[in-house]
Motif scaffolding. Structure first.
Motif, PDB file in Angstrom:
ATOM      1  N   UNK A 257       0.826  -1.206  -0.042  1.00 32.94           N
ATOM      2  CA  UNK A 257      -0.022  -0.065   0.012  1.00 32.94           C
ATOM      3  C   UNK A 257       0.799   1.033   0.027  1.00 32.94           C
ATOM      4  N   UNK A 258       2.024   1.399   0.615  1.00 29.23           N
ATOM      5  CA  UNK A 258       2.857   2.354   0.910  1.00 29.23           C
ATOM      6  C   UNK A 258       3.733   2.602  -0.210  1.00 29.23           C
ATOM      7  N   UNK A 259       4.000   1.422  -1.020  1.00 25.97           N
ATOM      8  CA  UNK A 259       4.741   1.460  -2.364  1.00 25.97           C
ATOM      9  C   UNK A 259       4.090   2.326  -3.285  1.00 25.97           C
ATOM     10  N   UNK A 260       2.794   1.650  -3.417  1.00 25.76           N
ATOM     11  CA  UNK A 260       1.728   2.508  -4.166  1.00 25.76           C
ATOM     12  C   UNK A 260       1.684   3.701  -4.139  1.00 25.76           C
ATOM     13  N   UNK A 261       1.392   4.369  -2.714  1.00 22.99           N
ATOM     14  CA  UNK A 261       1.279   5.689  -2.287  1.00 22.99           C
ATOM     15  C   UNK A 261       2.439   6.522  -2.580  1.00 22.99           C
ATOM     16  N   UNK A 262       3.852   5.946  -2.759  1.00 18.02           N
ATOM     17  CA  UNK A 262       4.903   6.868  -2.999  1.00 18.02           C
ATOM     18  C   UNK A 262       5.366   6.426  -4.380  1.00 18.02           C
ATOM     19  N   UNK A 263       4.837   5.746  -5.306  1.00 18.42           N
ATOM     20  CA  UNK A 263       5.267   5.300  -6.630  1.00 18.42           C
ATOM     21  C   UNK A 263       5.536   6.491  -7.456  1.00 18.42           C
ATOM     22  N   UNK A 264       4.840   7.542  -7.407  1.00 12.93           N
ATOM     23  CA  UNK A 264       5.188   8.774  -8.347  1.00 12.93           C
ATOM     24  C   UNK A 264       6.219  10.019  -7.854  1.00 12.93           C
ATOM     25  N   UNK A 265       6.794   9.473  -6.361  1.00 13.19           N
ATOM     26  CA  UNK A 265       7.968  10.406  -5.942  1.00 13.19           C
ATOM     27  C   UNK A 265       9.227  10.170  -7.072  1.00 13.19           C
ATOM     28  N   UNK A 266       9.575  11.285  -7.281  1.00  9.41           N
ATOM     29  CA  UNK A 266      10.563  11.314  -8.143  1.00  9.41           C
ATOM     30  C   UNK A 266      11.839  10.397  -7.903  1.00  9.41           C
TER      31      UNK A 266
END
Length: 474
Positions: A257-266
Motif C-alpha cells: 500500500x505504501x509503495x503504491x502511495x509513493x510510487x510517483x515520487x521522483x
C-alpha cells in the motif's frame, strides 16, 4: 486553563474499548514526533487505545511526514490537538558557530503549556472506566507530565529518543570516566559538553531533575542485537527501574500500500532505473543547516566522485514547519544540469525509509541522528557518518567502531574544520566502491537480518514489546 478543557480530537474517542489506555507525549520536533508515532502504531496492534497529544501544527507535521503508515486509518489511534500560545519561529542560522538548532529554544520552553490539557486528558480517560492510564513521554517533555504520578492509577514511562550508547556515555562521563567494558569506544570523543550549547544544557538539566520523581520505567527505540552491551550498562544505572529496548519502531517490511502511495515520487522512480547498491543517499536530518561554503564543497565532492546520489538539500526545521519560506541554498553554477544523469537534488520532504529500503541504495551519508541510524540499520545500509551535534558523535562511534557498518567523514574533534570536497569524494568512493565499503555493506546487511529476526515472531511483535505490554496491562 480549565481542567475540564476538551481538546480538539480527530473524531469519536473509544474510551471504553480497553481497560488500559496509553497517552503519548512526544517532543514536537520531527525525529521525536516520528519515533513516538510509530511506537503508537505498534502499541495499537495490541488493541490498546493510544492518545497522541501535541500542538495543532505538530500533529499536522507528524501525520504529513510519517513513512509507511497511514495514521488516518489506524484503529485505536486518536490525535489530540492542544492549543499553544504564540511562540517565536525564527529561521535557523546556517552560519552559526555550532550546528545545534538553537533557534528552537524559545519553542521548547513553550511546551510547558501542554501540561494542563495533558493532565486533563489523563483524568478524562480514567473517568471513562479505564482502570489504568499509561503516559509515555519524551525525555525532553518531563515537565509536561510531572504531576501525572499524583493522579491515582496513572503511570509514566520515559522514552529516550537517543541511543543507549549516548545515554550510558553521559552517565559514565558524569561519574568521572571509570573503566568499564565498552568505554574504550569513547577514547577519541571529547567531553559531551561540547555536543550542545549552554541554553540546551540548562533545559536538559531541568528535565533530568524531575525525571526520578516521574518515571516508572525506561523505553529505548533500540534492539539488543544492536546495543546489548550499552542497554545492560544503562540498566545497571537505573536503580531498579525496568528498561525495555522495543525498537526498531519503524516498519521493517514496507507494505505494498505504501509503495503504491509513493510510487510517483521522483526519487523512487529514479532508483527503479539504477543498479543494485549503486546510489548513495545524502541527508542530514531536520536539525542541521549547512553553510553556503559547506554546501559548495559537498556538491563538488559528490560530483567528483562520479557516483550516483540522491541529496536532500534542506535547512533545519523551524518550530512551525508550515510557516514562512525556507532558504533555497545555492549550488555551483550549472551544477544540476551537469549531474542530472547521475544525481537528484531534493529540496522538499523525501521518503527516507523507502529510499533506504530500495535495493539500488548502497550507502547513506548521514548526521547519525538516532532515527536515521535505526532506519539505516533496519534496511541494511552502511553509513558515511558526519556527526553535527547532540547524541550524533556517540552514535557515529557505535556505527563505525562497534558495529563496523560505516566510516567517519569528519572526526568530531575536527568539527570546526571545513569538510572539503576531497574529503567528501574520498568518503563516498570508499563507502561505495572499495573492498572496505563492500565489507561494511555486507555487515550492515547481516545486521539487518539479525535485527528483523529479533523482533519478528510471525506476527510482527517482539519479545521486549510483549514484555512491556504485559507489564502495563498487569
Amino acid at each position: 486553563m480549565d481542567e475540564n478543557y476538551t481538546p480538539k480530537s480527530d473524531g469519536q474517542m473509544s474510551f471504553h474499548d480497553a481497560q488500559v489506555a496509553v497517552v503519548m507525549v512526544p517532543l514536537p520536533a520531527q525525529g521525536h514526533l516520528n519515533q513516538l508515532l510509530h511506537l503508537s502504531r505498534l502499541i495499537t496492534s495490541y488493541k490498546i487505545p493510544v492518545h497522541y497529544v501535541d500542538a495543532t501544527t505538530h500533529i499536522r507535521q507528524a501525520k504529513f511526514r510519517v513513512h509507511d503508515f497511514d495514521p488516518l486509518t489506524a484503529k485505536n489511534l486518536h490525535f489530540h490537538e492542544f492549543p499553544m500560545p504564540p511562540f517565536e519561529n525564527p529561521p535557523p542560522n546556517h552560519n552559526a558557530s555550532h550546528k545545534l538548532p538553537s533557534h528552537l529554544m524559545p519553542f521548547l520552553y513553550a511546551t510547558i503549556h501542554l501540561h494542563e490539557p495533558m493532565c486533563s486528558l489523563v483524568r478524562q480517560l480514567l473517568g471513562a472506566n479505564h482502570r489504568r492510564v499509561i503516559v509515555i513521554y519524551d525525555s525532553l517533555m518531563t515537565w509536561v507530565v510531572k504531576d501525572v504520578p499524583a493522579i491515582p492509577n496513572a503511570e509514566c514511562y520515559r522514552f529516550n529518543s537517543v541511543s543507549a550508547i549516548h545515554t550510558f556515555s553521559a552517565i559514565w562521563e558524569a561519574r568521572g570516566k571509570p573503566f568499564q567494558a565498552g568505554t574504550e569506544l569513547f577514547e577519541d570523543i571529547p567531553s559531551i559538553e561540547n555536543c550542545a550549547i549552554p541554553e540546551l544544557w540548562d533545559f536538559l538539566n531541568k528535565m533530568e531533575s524531575l525525571h526520578r520523581k516521574v518515571s516508572s520505567g525506561e523505553l529505548f527505540n533500540s534492539s539488543r542485537a544492536i546495543e546489548g552491551l550499552y542497554l545492560d550498562l544503562v540498566a545497571q544505572e537505573m536503580n531498579g527501574l525496568n528498561l525495555w529496548a522495543i525498537g526498531p519502531f519503524n516498519p521493517l517490511l514496507l507494505t505494498e500500500q505504501n509503495k503504491d502511495s509513493n510510487k510517483h515520487h521522483q526519487t523512487l522512480l529514479w532508483l527503479d532505473k539504477q543498479e543494485k547498491n549503486s546510489v548513495i543517499y545524502v541527508s542530514f536530518g531536520t536539525t542541521t543547516s549547512l553553510s553556503n561554503e559547506e554546501i559548495e564543497e559537498l556538491a563538488i565532492g559528490l560530483e567528483k566522485s562520479m557516483l550516483k546520489f540522491i541529496w536532500v538539500l534542506r535547512d533545519a526545521d523551524k518550530a512551525d514547519v508550515f510557516a514562512g519560506e525556507e532558504r533555497r541554498a545555492q549550488l555551483p553554477e550549472g551544477y544540476e544540469e551537469r549531474i542530472k544523469e547521475r544525481g537528484i537534488i531534493v529540496r522538499d520532504w523525501a521518503p527516507q525509509l523507502e529510499i533506504l529500503a530500495h535495493p539500488s541504495t548502497g550507502g547513506f551519508m548521514s548526521h547519525c541522528g538516532w532515527n536515521s541510524c535505526m532506519e539505516s540499520i533496519s534496511m541494511g545500509v552502511p553509513i558515511a557518518a558526519w556527526p553535527m551535534h547532540s547524541d550524533q558523535p556517540r552514535n557515529s562511534q557505535l556505527v563505525t567502531k562497534f558495529l563496523k557498518i560505516g566510516l567517519i567523514v569528519r572526526h568530531w574533534e575536527r568539527r570546526d574544520e571545513l569538510v572539503t570536497s576531497e574529503i567528501v569524494e574520498n568518503s563516498v568512493r570508499t563507502l561505495m566502491g572499495s573492498p572496505a565499503g563492500d565489507e561494511m555493506r555486507k555487515r550492515a546487511s547481516e545486521l539487518s537480518v539479525i535485527v528483523k529476526q529479533s523482533v519478528m515472531d510471525g506476527g510482527g511483535k517482539s519479545t521486549e514489546m510483549d514484555s512491556f505490554i504485559a507489564h502495563i496491562t498487569r
